[in-house]
Design a protein around this motif. Sequence first.
Motif, PDB file in Angstrom:
ATOM      1  N   LEU A   1     -13.294  23.526 -10.035  1.00 22.98           N
ATOM      2  CA  LEU A   1     -12.203  23.979  -9.178  1.00 22.98           C
ATOM      3  C   LEU A   1     -11.349  22.781  -8.780  1.00 22.98           C
ATOM      4  O   LEU A   1     -11.865  21.780  -8.272  1.00 22.98           O
ATOM      5  CB  LEU A   1     -12.751  24.656  -7.919  1.00 22.98           C
ATOM      6  CG  LEU A   1     -11.704  25.094  -6.882  1.00 22.98           C
ATOM      7  CD1 LEU A   1     -10.797  26.183  -7.452  1.00 22.98           C
ATOM      8  CD2 LEU A   1     -12.376  25.567  -5.605  1.00 22.98           C
ATOM      9  N   ILE A   2     -10.052  22.888  -9.025  1.00 23.04           N
ATOM     10  CA  ILE A   2      -9.109  21.858  -8.588  1.00 23.04           C
ATOM     11  C   ILE A   2      -8.336  22.412  -7.399  1.00 23.04           C
ATOM     12  O   ILE A   2      -7.474  23.276  -7.553  1.00 23.04           O
ATOM     13  CB  ILE A   2      -8.157  21.447  -9.718  1.00 23.04           C
ATOM     14  CG1 ILE A   2      -8.951  20.870 -10.893  1.00 23.04           C
ATOM     15  CG2 ILE A   2      -7.136  20.414  -9.207  1.00 23.04           C
ATOM     16  CD1 ILE A   2      -8.093  20.475 -12.081  1.00 23.04           C
ATOM     17  N   GLU A   3      -8.671  21.934  -6.224  1.00 20.35           N
ATOM     18  CA  GLU A   3      -7.924  22.286  -5.021  1.00 20.35           C
ATOM     19  C   GLU A   3      -6.664  21.417  -4.985  1.00 20.35           C
ATOM     20  O   GLU A   3      -6.721  20.231  -5.289  1.00 20.35           O
ATOM     21  CB  GLU A   3      -8.743  22.005  -3.764  1.00 20.35           C
ATOM     22  CG  GLU A   3     -10.095  22.668  -3.707  1.00 20.35           C
ATOM     23  CD  GLU A   3     -10.867  22.238  -2.477  1.00 20.35           C
ATOM     24  OE1 GLU A   3     -11.933  22.814  -2.226  1.00 20.35           O
ATOM     25  OE2 GLU A   3     -10.412  21.301  -1.768  1.00 20.35           O
ATOM     26  N   TYR A   4      -5.549  22.015  -4.585  1.00 20.28           N
ATOM     27  CA  TYR A   4      -4.333  21.198  -4.548  1.00 20.28           C
ATOM     28  C   TYR A   4      -3.438  21.599  -3.382  1.00 20.28           C
ATOM     29  O   TYR A   4      -3.524  22.706  -2.847  1.00 20.28           O
ATOM     30  CB  TYR A   4      -3.555  21.308  -5.858  1.00 20.28           C
ATOM     31  CG  TYR A   4      -2.895  22.653  -6.103  1.00 20.28           C
ATOM     32  CD1 TYR A   4      -1.573  22.883  -5.759  1.00 20.28           C
ATOM     33  CD2 TYR A   4      -3.610  23.702  -6.685  1.00 20.28           C
ATOM     34  CE1 TYR A   4      -0.971  24.113  -5.975  1.00 20.28           C
ATOM     35  CE2 TYR A   4      -3.015  24.932  -6.908  1.00 20.28           C
ATOM     36  CZ  TYR A   4      -1.693  25.129  -6.555  1.00 20.28           C
ATOM     37  OH  TYR A   4      -1.117  26.368  -6.764  1.00 20.28           O
TER      38      TYR A   4
ATOM     39  N   VAL B   1       0.081  19.070  -9.327  1.00 11.72           N
ATOM     40  CA  VAL B   1      -1.125  19.551 -10.002  1.00 11.72           C
ATOM     41  C   VAL B   1      -0.855  19.838 -11.473  1.00 11.72           C
ATOM     42  O   VAL B   1      -1.756  19.741 -12.316  1.00 11.72           O
ATOM     43  CB  VAL B   1      -1.675  20.804  -9.281  1.00 11.72           C
ATOM     44  CG1 VAL B   1      -0.676  21.954  -9.354  1.00 11.72           C
ATOM     45  CG2 VAL B   1      -3.010  21.225  -9.854  1.00 11.72           C
ATOM     46  N   GLU B   2       0.394  20.168 -11.814  1.00  7.35           N
ATOM     47  CA  GLU B   2       0.720  20.517 -13.191  1.00  7.35           C
ATOM     48  C   GLU B   2       0.455  19.355 -14.157  1.00  7.35           C
ATOM     49  O   GLU B   2      -0.082  19.558 -15.256  1.00  7.35           O
ATOM     50  CB  GLU B   2       2.188  20.955 -13.296  1.00  7.35           C
ATOM     51  CG  GLU B   2       2.518  22.215 -12.512  1.00  7.35           C
ATOM     52  CD  GLU B   2       2.909  21.941 -11.060  1.00  7.35           C
ATOM     53  OE1 GLU B   2       3.352  22.877 -10.380  1.00  7.35           O
ATOM     54  OE2 GLU B   2       2.779  20.783 -10.612  1.00  7.35           O
TER      55      GLU B   2
ATOM     56  N   LEU C   1      -6.570  26.175  -7.129  1.00  3.06           N
ATOM     57  CA  LEU C   1      -6.387  26.930  -5.893  1.00  3.06           C
ATOM     58  C   LEU C   1      -5.554  26.105  -4.913  1.00  3.06           C
ATOM     59  O   LEU C   1      -5.893  24.957  -4.603  1.00  3.06           O
ATOM     60  CB  LEU C   1      -7.745  27.250  -5.251  1.00  3.06           C
ATOM     61  CG  LEU C   1      -7.680  28.164  -4.019  1.00  3.06           C
ATOM     62  CD1 LEU C   1      -7.339  29.598  -4.436  1.00  3.06           C
ATOM     63  CD2 LEU C   1      -9.010  28.152  -3.268  1.00  3.06           C
ATOM     64  N   ASN C   2      -4.466  26.694  -4.449  1.00  2.00           N
ATOM     65  CA  ASN C   2      -3.644  26.065  -3.413  1.00  2.00           C
ATOM     66  C   ASN C   2      -4.337  26.260  -2.071  1.00  2.00           C
ATOM     67  O   ASN C   2      -4.307  27.354  -1.502  1.00  2.00           O
ATOM     68  CB  ASN C   2      -2.251  26.700  -3.414  1.00  2.00           C
ATOM     69  CG  ASN C   2      -1.337  26.097  -2.355  1.00  2.00           C
ATOM     70  OD1 ASN C   2      -1.751  25.294  -1.535  1.00  2.00           O
ATOM     71  ND2 ASN C   2      -0.078  26.502  -2.370  1.00  2.00           N
ATOM     72  N   VAL C   3      -4.947  25.208  -1.566  1.00  2.00           N
ATOM     73  CA  VAL C   3      -5.804  25.345  -0.385  1.00  2.00           C
ATOM     74  C   VAL C   3      -5.025  25.479   0.916  1.00  2.00           C
ATOM     75  O   VAL C   3      -5.584  25.874   1.936  1.00  2.00           O
ATOM     76  CB  VAL C   3      -6.779  24.151  -0.273  1.00  2.00           C
ATOM     77  CG1 VAL C   3      -7.734  24.145  -1.446  1.00  2.00           C
ATOM     78  CG2 VAL C   3      -6.036  22.824  -0.171  1.00  2.00           C
TER      79      VAL C   3
ATOM     80  N   HIS D   1     -10.066  17.512  -5.166  1.00  2.00           N
ATOM     81  CA  HIS D   1      -8.994  17.847  -4.227  1.00  2.00           C
ATOM     82  C   HIS D   1      -7.802  16.934  -4.477  1.00  2.00           C
ATOM     83  O   HIS D   1      -7.931  15.712  -4.491  1.00  2.00           O
ATOM     84  CB  HIS D   1      -9.467  17.684  -2.783  1.00  2.00           C
ATOM     85  CG  HIS D   1      -8.413  18.031  -1.766  1.00  2.00           C
ATOM     86  ND1 HIS D   1      -8.251  19.310  -1.276  1.00  2.00           N
ATOM     87  CD2 HIS D   1      -7.444  17.277  -1.181  1.00  2.00           C
ATOM     88  CE1 HIS D   1      -7.247  19.325  -0.415  1.00  2.00           C
ATOM     89  NE2 HIS D   1      -6.740  18.095  -0.350  1.00  2.00           N
ATOM     90  N   LEU D   2      -6.621  17.556  -4.671  1.00  2.00           N
ATOM     91  CA  LEU D   2      -5.368  16.814  -4.803  1.00  2.00           C
ATOM     92  C   LEU D   2      -4.584  16.984  -3.519  1.00  2.00           C
ATOM     93  O   LEU D   2      -4.321  18.112  -3.089  1.00  2.00           O
ATOM     94  CB  LEU D   2      -4.538  17.344  -5.977  1.00  2.00           C
ATOM     95  CG  LEU D   2      -5.209  17.434  -7.342  1.00  2.00           C
ATOM     96  CD1 LEU D   2      -4.233  17.998  -8.367  1.00  2.00           C
ATOM     97  CD2 LEU D   2      -5.721  16.080  -7.783  1.00  2.00           C
ATOM     98  N   GLY D   3      -4.214  15.873  -2.900  1.00  2.00           N
ATOM     99  CA  GLY D   3      -3.517  15.958  -1.622  1.00  2.00           C
ATOM    100  C   GLY D   3      -2.416  14.939  -1.489  1.00  2.00           C
ATOM    101  O   GLY D   3      -2.150  14.132  -2.394  1.00  2.00           O
ATOM    102  N   ILE D   4      -1.773  14.972  -0.326  1.00  2.00           N
ATOM    103  CA  ILE D   4      -0.656  14.076  -0.017  1.00  2.00           C
ATOM    104  C   ILE D   4      -0.860  13.491   1.371  1.00  2.00           C
ATOM    105  O   ILE D   4      -1.244  14.199   2.301  1.00  2.00           O
ATOM    106  CB  ILE D   4       0.696  14.823  -0.086  1.00  2.00           C
ATOM    107  CG1 ILE D   4       0.988  15.282  -1.508  1.00  2.00           C
ATOM    108  CG2 ILE D   4       1.832  13.955   0.420  1.00  2.00           C
ATOM    109  CD1 ILE D   4       2.287  16.036  -1.651  1.00  2.00           C
TER     110      ILE D   4
END
Length: 233
Positions: free
Chosen positions: A20-23, A29-30, A164-166, A186-189
């Motif tokens: 699962l890639i949370e973003y 994310v693309e 999944l857009n968390v 998890h991908l974040g800013i």
Amino acid sequence: MNTNPLEILEESSKRISPTLIEYEIGSEVEIILYHLIAKLRPEYQNFVVISFHDAYLALKRYLENTLSHEEIHKTFSNIHLISVNPVLEIEENSPDDIIKSTHHDIIVGRILEIISKIQGETLFLVLGLDFYGIRVGKEELIDIFPALVSAIGRKKNNNVIMTLNVKVFPQGVVEIVNSFAFNVAHLGIEVHNRDLKRYITLIRTIFLEYNLKKWYYKLFGKELIFNSTNPED
């Protein structure tokens, strides 16, 4: 083991699935997905994309503004596209199968029926489940996610990548969903001195020494540059 987080995620996903890639919006994310899929694609005989609400079309349009036609074709050619409740994908991407239903048991049953006919090692990419939850309700997401994971994970050597857009769900829902994934990233800013810094954290993989480690990354066109845990690097 190389300390590039995508290579770590790639290796972990090949050994245990799903991933699962949370973003968060803005984390690009693309491009992360493109690089991960490009690494994994040669390892599998089949590539199946399960797209909820035109999510695959949105991904392709983004990549077309960043990558060459040859690069997109090399990674996303000869896919089996299953579109769930599409609007525009029907005309623009010619899905192999179309499912129109808001009932998760019908959706999962149809997907299971379709993929049961696919032979050989298969890479699955599942997109747009977050839109399914928004349009139908977050309770439906909690129902469909484990059911879908179980359905497509029944075959040995299947590799399943989900996004999944968390930020559109309460934390409790996110925690329930990621409890059904063996690998979680998890991908974040973050904001540092008014600058946006993108990062990836490997929350759960089979490589325990890298779990909860954070990498900051920059985009140069299609290229990803990963830095140390120092956002100023």
